[in-house]
Write a protein that holds these residues in place. Structure first.
Motif, mmCIF file in Angstrom:
data_model
loop_
_atom_site.group_PDB
_atom_site.id
_atom_site.type_symbol
_atom_site.label_atom_id
_atom_site.label_comp_id
_atom_site.label_asym_id
_atom_site.label_seq_id
_atom_site.Cartn_x
_atom_site.Cartn_y
_atom_site.Cartn_z
ATOM 1 N N ASP A 177 0.813 -1.191 0.043
ATOM 2 C CA ASP A 177 -0.098 0.095 -0.098
ATOM 3 C C ASP A 177 0.860 1.166 -0.097
ATOM 4 O O ASP A 177 1.402 1.710 1.105
ATOM 5 C CB ASP A 177 -0.852 -0.056 1.144
ATOM 6 C CG ASP A 177 -1.935 1.305 1.179
ATOM 7 O OD1 ASP A 177 -1.525 1.884 0.585
ATOM 8 O OD2 ASP A 177 -3.054 0.814 1.671
ATOM 9 N N THR A 178 1.137 1.586 -1.243
ATOM 10 C CA THR A 178 1.945 2.847 -1.433
ATOM 11 C C THR A 178 1.556 4.101 -0.484
ATOM 12 O O THR A 178 2.404 4.599 0.207
ATOM 13 C CB THR A 178 1.932 3.412 -2.893
ATOM 14 O OG1 THR A 178 2.440 2.193 -3.609
ATOM 15 C CG2 THR A 178 2.898 4.614 -3.036
ATOM 16 N N PHE A 179 0.410 4.447 -0.580
ATOM 17 C CA PHE A 179 -0.019 5.669 0.304
ATOM 18 C C PHE A 179 0.161 5.336 1.744
ATOM 19 O O PHE A 179 0.668 6.280 2.471
ATOM 20 C CB PHE A 179 -1.649 5.873 -0.073
ATOM 21 C CG PHE A 179 -1.876 6.288 -1.490
ATOM 22 C CD1 PHE A 179 -1.551 7.605 -1.930
ATOM 23 C CD2 PHE A 179 -2.246 5.299 -2.245
ATOM 24 C CE1 PHE A 179 -1.797 7.843 -3.045
ATOM 25 C CE2 PHE A 179 -2.733 5.725 -3.724
ATOM 26 C CZ PHE A 179 -2.127 6.935 -4.058
ATOM 27 N N LEU A 180 -0.065 4.340 2.313
ATOM 28 C CA LEU A 180 0.013 3.974 3.781
ATOM 29 C C LEU A 180 1.611 3.901 3.974
ATOM 30 O O LEU A 180 1.631 4.574 5.094
ATOM 31 C CB LEU A 180 -0.916 2.647 4.090
ATOM 32 C CG LEU A 180 -0.848 2.130 5.533
ATOM 33 C CD1 LEU A 180 -1.645 3.218 6.435
ATOM 34 C CD2 LEU A 180 -1.585 0.842 5.510
ATOM 35 N N ILE A 181 2.135 3.308 3.278
ATOM 36 C CA ILE A 181 3.638 3.240 3.686
ATOM 37 C C ILE A 181 4.114 4.588 3.934
ATOM 38 O O ILE A 181 4.852 5.057 4.624
ATOM 39 C CB ILE A 181 4.385 2.757 2.653
ATOM 40 C CG1 ILE A 181 4.054 1.035 2.692
ATOM 41 C CG2 ILE A 181 5.902 2.740 2.649
ATOM 42 C CD1 ILE A 181 4.704 0.177 1.484
ATOM 43 N N GLN A 182 3.848 5.507 2.988
ATOM 44 C CA GLN A 182 4.605 7.046 3.029
ATOM 45 C C GLN A 182 3.978 7.779 4.351
ATOM 46 O O GLN A 182 4.458 8.557 4.657
ATOM 47 C CB GLN A 182 4.593 7.503 1.678
ATOM 48 C CG GLN A 182 5.163 6.988 0.620
ATOM 49 C CD GLN A 182 6.785 6.980 1.094
ATOM 50 O OE1 GLN A 182 7.252 6.045 1.563
ATOM 51 N NE2 GLN A 182 7.540 8.012 1.126
ATOM 52 N N GLU A 183 2.591 7.441 4.480
ATOM 53 C CA GLU A 183 1.751 8.086 5.606
ATOM 54 C C GLU A 183 2.570 7.612 7.052
ATOM 55 O O GLU A 183 2.944 8.673 7.756
ATOM 56 C CB GLU A 183 0.230 7.756 5.552
ATOM 57 C CG GLU A 183 -0.362 8.703 4.422
ATOM 58 C CD GLU A 183 -1.840 8.372 4.575
ATOM 59 O OE1 GLU A 183 -2.774 9.412 4.241
ATOM 60 O OE2 GLU A 183 -2.105 7.286 5.169
ATOM 61 N N ILE A 184 2.976 6.548 7.152
ATOM 62 C CA ILE A 184 3.524 6.277 8.191
ATOM 63 C C ILE A 184 5.005 6.462 8.494
ATOM 64 O O ILE A 184 5.217 7.098 9.475
ATOM 65 C CB ILE A 184 3.553 4.434 8.254
ATOM 66 C CG1 ILE A 184 2.219 3.778 8.339
ATOM 67 C CG2 ILE A 184 4.221 4.049 9.501
ATOM 68 C CD1 ILE A 184 2.107 2.307 8.041
ATOM 69 N N THR A 185 5.476 6.598 7.103
ATOM 70 C CA THR A 185 6.728 7.276 7.118
ATOM 71 C C THR A 185 6.857 8.534 7.561
ATOM 72 O O THR A 185 7.560 9.038 8.330
ATOM 73 C CB THR A 185 7.521 6.998 5.837
ATOM 74 O OG1 THR A 185 7.489 5.543 5.539
ATOM 75 C CG2 THR A 185 8.956 7.582 5.853
ATOM 76 N N ARG A 186 5.986 9.379 6.993
ATOM 77 C CA ARG A 186 5.878 10.814 7.415
ATOM 78 C C ARG A 186 5.663 10.971 8.907
ATOM 79 O O ARG A 186 6.245 11.939 9.589
ATOM 80 C CB ARG A 186 4.901 11.547 6.375
ATOM 81 C CG ARG A 186 4.812 13.040 6.744
ATOM 82 C CD ARG A 186 3.769 13.594 5.571
ATOM 83 N NE ARG A 186 3.500 15.005 6.076
ATOM 84 C CZ ARG A 186 2.519 15.368 6.620
ATOM 85 N NH1 ARG A 186 1.571 14.674 7.212
ATOM 86 N NH2 ARG A 186 2.291 16.810 6.735
ATOM 87 N N HIS A 187 4.470 10.316 9.280
ATOM 88 C CA HIS A 187 4.181 10.309 10.762
ATOM 89 C C HIS A 187 5.385 10.290 11.625
ATOM 90 O O HIS A 187 5.401 10.888 12.606
ATOM 91 C CB HIS A 187 2.986 9.354 10.801
ATOM 92 C CG HIS A 187 2.206 9.724 12.313
ATOM 93 N ND1 HIS A 187 1.680 10.914 12.685
ATOM 94 C CD2 HIS A 187 2.228 8.869 13.459
ATOM 95 C CE1 HIS A 187 1.304 10.564 13.997
ATOM 96 N NE2 HIS A 187 1.673 9.303 14.323
ATOM 97 N N ALA A 188 6.078 9.070 11.463
ATOM 98 C CA ALA A 188 7.303 8.741 12.118
ATOM 99 C C ALA A 188 8.241 10.008 12.333
ATOM 100 O O ALA A 188 8.872 10.286 13.365
ATOM 101 C CB ALA A 188 8.117 7.557 11.943
ATOM 102 N N ALA A 189 8.527 10.539 11.017
ATOM 103 C CA ALA A 189 9.279 11.770 11.074
ATOM 104 C C ALA A 189 8.907 12.971 11.726
ATOM 105 O O ALA A 189 9.625 13.551 12.477
ATOM 106 C CB ALA A 189 9.526 12.192 9.410
ATOM 107 N N MET A 190 7.699 13.294 11.751
ATOM 108 C CA MET A 190 7.018 14.201 12.630
ATOM 109 C C MET A 190 7.201 14.150 14.234
ATOM 110 O O MET A 190 7.679 15.016 14.733
ATOM 111 C CB MET A 190 5.614 14.438 12.245
ATOM 112 C CG MET A 190 5.084 15.052 10.842
ATOM 113 S SD MET A 190 3.535 14.688 10.452
ATOM 114 C CE MET A 190 2.900 16.026 11.287
ATOM 115 N N LEU A 191 6.924 12.895 14.614
ATOM 116 C CA LEU A 191 7.012 12.603 15.850
ATOM 117 C C LEU A 191 8.741 12.816 16.264
ATOM 118 O O LEU A 191 8.911 13.338 17.157
ATOM 119 C CB LEU A 191 6.604 11.084 16.147
ATOM 120 C CG LEU A 191 5.118 10.996 16.022
ATOM 121 C CD1 LEU A 191 4.775 9.313 16.513
ATOM 122 C CD2 LEU A 191 4.503 11.617 17.166
#
Length: 249
Positions: A177-191
């Protein structure tokens, strides 16, 4: 998480990030020869030396962690924050004409098979080592924009990659799931970015890679006192072991 038409690719390194206090300053020299050597250096060269050594130590820490084959929360989160702050010191802290610099999120969606802890740790090490050439030049030419930009952007990208290791199980579970993978990646970066701003309260300095070069720095002390067993062992290995050839990915 909210879906977008395109997966997240970019991330901001803001100009307004850390406060005006709690910045690391290398300790004073006591040896006469060392004092003379430092006086002959260009302003900023000493901190660049500490930064280069800290980059090498951080790479060895990740080498050690990769041999353990498991993700360690303290090690990954603390090192990612130190990398992000170091990126800021190099590429955003002195900016006056922009509000942010652009970083690139790791594209885990392009190679889901590489979402495995050991491979991600090894990749994190390689991201760090890619900064060493420009970091060496900063010792001779401190503040040179081309070199500070390269060090800053490479370390910033490295910090985002390292932050994503903390959510490796979620990334792996996302499958293709391309979208979900990158959303998870971005959220981890924000934290991670928020943590990098707040860690000075516990570390008593803004964590940065240069501090790893000083065993008595606030970050080194914090790491030894509060780190997990693996994190403490990794730092001891990185600061006492002879240089080893890179681990093959």
């Amino acid at each position: 998480m909210t879906r977008t038409k395109q997966p997240f690719r970019d991330f901001d390194l803001p100009v307004k990030h850390l406060g005006e206090a709690d910045h690391f300053i290398p300790p004073k020299a006591r040896d006469a020869d060392e004092i003379a050597r430092r006086r002959a250096m260009r302003r900023g060269g000493l901190l660049a030396e500490y930064q280069l050594k800290g980059i090498g130590i951080a790479a060895k820490v990740l080498d050690f962690a990769a041999t353990q084959g498991e993700q360690d929360e303290f090690l990954v989160n603390t090192l990612a924050a130190a990398e992000f702050n170091t990126a800021w010191y190099n590429h955003s802290a002195s900016a006056r004409d922009v509000m942010r610099r652009r970083l690139k999120l790791p594209r885990h969606d392009k190679n889901p098979a590489a979402i495995e802890t050991t491979r991600m740790l090894q990749s994190g090490r390689d991201h760090l080592l890619a900064t060493t050439y420009a970091a060496k030049l900063l010792i001779r030419y401190p503040g040179m924009p081309n070199f500070t930009k390269e060090v800053g952007t490479r370390l910033g990208d490295a910090s985002l990659h390292l932050a994503s290791i903390a959510v490796q199980p979620e990334l792996a579970a996302a499958g293709n799931d391309t979208f979900l993978i990158q959303e998870i990646t971005r959220h981890a970066a924000m934290l991670m970015v928020e943590s990098s701003r707040q860690m000075h309260e516990d570390v008593h300095a803004n964590p940065s890679l240069a501090q790893l070069a000083d065993p008595d720095s606030p970050l080194s002390h914090y790491w030894r006192v509060n780190g997990s067993d693996i994190a403490v062992q990794a730092l001891e290995f990185a600061t006492t072991a002879e240089p080893q050839p890179p681990v093959e990915a």
